[in-house]
Design a protein around this motif. Structure first.
Motif, PDB file in Angstrom:
ATOM      1  N   VAL A   1       1.106  -1.460   0.201  1.00  0.00           N
ATOM      2  CA  VAL A   1       0.032   0.184   0.095  1.00  0.00           C
ATOM      3  C   VAL A   1       0.854   1.072  -0.630  1.00  0.00           C
ATOM      4  O   VAL A   1       0.870   2.059  -0.907  1.00  0.00           O
ATOM      5  N   LEU A   2       1.952   1.495   0.709  1.00  0.00           N
ATOM      6  CA  LEU A   2       2.621   2.151   0.662  1.00  0.00           C
ATOM      7  C   LEU A   2       4.005   2.697  -0.213  1.00  0.00           C
ATOM      8  O   LEU A   2       3.780   3.043  -0.235  1.00  0.00           O
ATOM      9  N   PHE A   3       3.938   1.597  -1.093  1.00  0.00           N
ATOM     10  CA  PHE A   3       4.610   1.954  -2.468  1.00  0.00           C
ATOM     11  C   PHE A   3       3.421   1.817  -3.529  1.00  0.00           C
ATOM     12  O   PHE A   3       4.242   3.717  -4.228  1.00  0.00           O
TER      13      PHE A   3
ATOM     14  N   PHE B   1      11.981  11.603   8.512  1.00  0.00           N
ATOM     15  CA  PHE B   1      13.096  10.838   7.920  1.00  0.00           C
ATOM     16  C   PHE B   1      12.967  10.033   6.500  1.00  0.00           C
ATOM     17  O   PHE B   1      12.740   9.626   5.972  1.00  0.00           O
ATOM     18  N   SER B   2      11.323   9.128   7.021  1.00  0.00           N
ATOM     19  CA  SER B   2      10.693   8.181   5.754  1.00  0.00           C
ATOM     20  C   SER B   2      10.356   9.443   4.849  1.00  0.00           C
ATOM     21  O   SER B   2      10.653   8.956   3.141  1.00  0.00           O
ATOM     22  N   LEU B   3       9.850  10.366   5.202  1.00  0.00           N
ATOM     23  CA  LEU B   3       9.771  11.240   3.867  1.00  0.00           C
ATOM     24  C   LEU B   3      10.821  11.328   3.145  1.00  0.00           C
ATOM     25  O   LEU B   3      10.521  12.040   2.084  1.00  0.00           O
ATOM     26  N   THR B   4      11.728  12.227   4.146  1.00  0.00           N
ATOM     27  CA  THR B   4      13.211  12.899   3.665  1.00  0.00           C
ATOM     28  C   THR B   4      13.636  11.707   2.730  1.00  0.00           C
ATOM     29  O   THR B   4      14.036  11.686   0.975  1.00  0.00           O
ATOM     30  N   ILE B   5      14.051  10.735   3.099  1.00  0.00           N
ATOM     31  CA  ILE B   5      14.553   9.027   2.100  1.00  0.00           C
ATOM     32  C   ILE B   5      12.942   9.322   0.998  1.00  0.00           C
ATOM     33  O   ILE B   5      14.002   8.936  -0.136  1.00  0.00           O
TER      34      ILE B   5
ATOM     35  N   SER C   1       4.767  14.611   0.249  1.00  0.00           N
ATOM     36  CA  SER C   1       4.843  14.819   1.395  1.00  0.00           C
ATOM     37  C   SER C   1       3.676  14.489   2.343  1.00  0.00           C
ATOM     38  O   SER C   1       3.543  14.167   2.789  1.00  0.00           O
ATOM     39  N   LEU C   2       3.075  15.993   1.869  1.00  0.00           N
ATOM     40  CA  LEU C   2       1.858  15.593   3.056  1.00  0.00           C
ATOM     41  C   LEU C   2       0.408  14.950   2.460  1.00  0.00           C
ATOM     42  O   LEU C   2      -0.383  15.187   3.632  1.00  0.00           O
ATOM     43  N   ILE C   3       0.752  14.325   1.685  1.00  0.00           N
ATOM     44  CA  ILE C   3      -0.598  12.891   0.750  1.00  0.00           C
ATOM     45  C   ILE C   3       0.243  12.342   1.408  1.00  0.00           C
ATOM     46  O   ILE C   3      -0.484  11.942   2.427  1.00  0.00           O
ATOM     47  N   LEU C   4       1.377  11.756   2.089  1.00  0.00           N
ATOM     48  CA  LEU C   4       1.650  10.410   2.466  1.00  0.00           C
ATOM     49  C   LEU C   4       2.012  10.414   4.266  1.00  0.00           C
ATOM     50  O   LEU C   4       1.849   9.793   4.670  1.00  0.00           O
ATOM     51  N   ILE C   5       1.644  11.620   4.416  1.00  0.00           N
ATOM     52  CA  ILE C   5       2.008  11.591   5.999  1.00  0.00           C
ATOM     53  C   ILE C   5       0.533  11.122   6.664  1.00  0.00           C
ATOM     54  O   ILE C   5       0.849  10.227   7.541  1.00  0.00           O
ATOM     55  N   PRO C   6      -0.451  11.182   6.353  1.00  0.00           N
ATOM     56  CA  PRO C   6      -1.836  10.557   6.743  1.00  0.00           C
ATOM     57  C   PRO C   6      -1.904   8.886   6.870  1.00  0.00           C
ATOM     58  O   PRO C   6      -1.500   8.162   7.636  1.00  0.00           O
ATOM     59  N   LEU C   7      -0.520   8.724   6.006  1.00  0.00           N
ATOM     60  CA  LEU C   7      -0.461   6.719   5.833  1.00  0.00           C
ATOM     61  C   LEU C   7       0.889   6.726   7.112  1.00  0.00           C
ATOM     62  O   LEU C   7       0.325   6.175   7.984  1.00  0.00           O
ATOM     63  N   LEU C   8       1.466   7.023   6.896  1.00  0.00           N
ATOM     64  CA  LEU C   8       2.521   7.328   7.781  1.00  0.00           C
ATOM     65  C   LEU C   8       2.138   7.032   9.547  1.00  0.00           C
ATOM     66  O   LEU C   8       3.156   6.983  10.625  1.00  0.00           O
ATOM     67  N   ASN C   9       0.900   7.852   9.542  1.00  0.00           N
ATOM     68  CA  ASN C   9       0.933   8.170  10.684  1.00  0.00           C
ATOM     69  C   ASN C   9       0.557   7.555  10.980  1.00  0.00           C
ATOM     70  O   ASN C   9       0.906   6.234  12.796  1.00  0.00           O
ATOM     71  N   PHE C  10      -0.249   5.764  10.772  1.00  0.00           N
ATOM     72  CA  PHE C  10      -0.286   4.895  10.677  1.00  0.00           C
ATOM     73  C   PHE C  10       0.911   3.798  11.180  1.00  0.00           C
ATOM     74  O   PHE C  10       0.500   2.981  11.609  1.00  0.00           O
ATOM     75  N   MET C  11       2.027   3.822  10.788  1.00  0.00           N
ATOM     76  CA  MET C  11       2.957   2.993  10.527  1.00  0.00           C
ATOM     77  C   MET C  11       4.064   3.757  11.336  1.00  0.00           C
ATOM     78  O   MET C  11       4.856   2.734  11.771  1.00  0.00           O
ATOM     79  N   LEU C  12       3.941   4.278  11.831  1.00  0.00           N
ATOM     80  CA  LEU C  12       5.396   5.017  12.321  1.00  0.00           C
ATOM     81  C   LEU C  12       5.205   6.464  13.673  1.00  0.00           C
ATOM     82  O   LEU C  12       3.806   6.936  13.356  1.00  0.00           O
ATOM     83  N   PRO C  13       6.102   6.597  14.476  1.00  0.00           N
ATOM     84  CA  PRO C  13       5.961   7.586  15.508  1.00  0.00           C
ATOM     85  C   PRO C  13       5.847   8.609  14.954  1.00  0.00           C
ATOM     86  O   PRO C  13       7.187   8.653  13.599  1.00  0.00           O
TER      87      PRO C  13
END
Length: 222
Positions: free
Chosen positions: A6-8, A44-48, A26-38
């Motif tokens: 899903v992340l990919f 860091f994930s966004l910067t990658i 990054s603004l689009i991915l932040i809500p998704l990453l909030n479920f996966m990471l602190p």
């Protein structure tokens, strides 16, 4: 495994939208990453993603870099990203994202202006203005991971085409993202390798495929 898939796929779509709109992945991915990471590991994930996206976009659109902007933007943004990276332990990124959201909503009226009217209402950017934008971009990016969408109006103010905006932004930001990755690793603010790899590969796929979409968009639509 499902989360990685899903992340990919989400990352590919987010960076397609980012290229077409001039930013915002990054603004689009932040809500998704909030479920996966602190929240402290999200930058860091966004910067990658933004780092690998910037590198791949430079490769694809390298002929369109505006070197004048690059030479005044980068030297002032690097010290600022160091400061932002240091402050990340003391500032909650979610609060800053909320402020950013209101700022972006405040720019909605700009969508209803014609391109010529918008350009005629703006003055040319001075070198000092380029330096200030570079500093602010670096500082905010150091805290949130990436926030280039805020500065699209600045690139449009310079009269750049859609290809120039994509590639010049990538060239300006690639050094920032590299510095941030080093800072986050030193501070121990890094996420699982699998997440970072999934995001990195997805952004490369997105950058090399979006070049087939971009020619069908006019500057006005962009």
């Amino acid at each position: 495994m499902i989360n990685l898939v899903v992340l990919f796929l989400s990352t590919i779509v987010a960076f397609w939208i980012s290229a077409i709109c001039g930013g915002g992945a990054s603004l689009i991915l932040i809500p998704l990453l909030n479920f996966m990471l602190p929240s402290s590991l999200i930058p860091f994930s966004l910067t990658i993603g933004t780092f690998t996206s910037s590198v791949s976009r430079i490769i694809v659109f390298k002929r369109h870099i505006n070197w004048k902007i690059f030479l005044w933007f980068v030297p002032f943004s690097i010290p600022a990203v160091l400061l932002g990276g240091y402050l990340i332990k003391y500032i909650e990124p979610s609060y800053l994202q909320l402020i950013v959201a209101f700022f972006l909503m405040g720019n909605i009226p700009q969508l209803f202006k014609s391109k010529n009217a918008a350009l005629s209402s703006e003055s040319k950017c001075s070198k000092s203005f380029l330096a200030i934008i570079g500093f602010l971009s670096g500082f905010i990016s150091g805290i949130t991971g990436a926030i280039g969408l805020l500065f699209n109006r600045f690139y449009l103010k310079m009269g750049l085409s859609k290809e120039e905006i994509i590639c010049t932004r990538a060239a300006n930001e690639v050094f920032l993202h590299l510095v941030k990755l080093i800072i986050y690793i030193i501070l121990g603010l890094y996420s699982k390798a699998a997440l970072g790899l999934a995001i990195a590969v997805a952004t490369i796929v997105s950058s090399f495929t979006v070049q087939f979409i971009l020619p069908y968009l006019s500057d006005q639509v962009f």
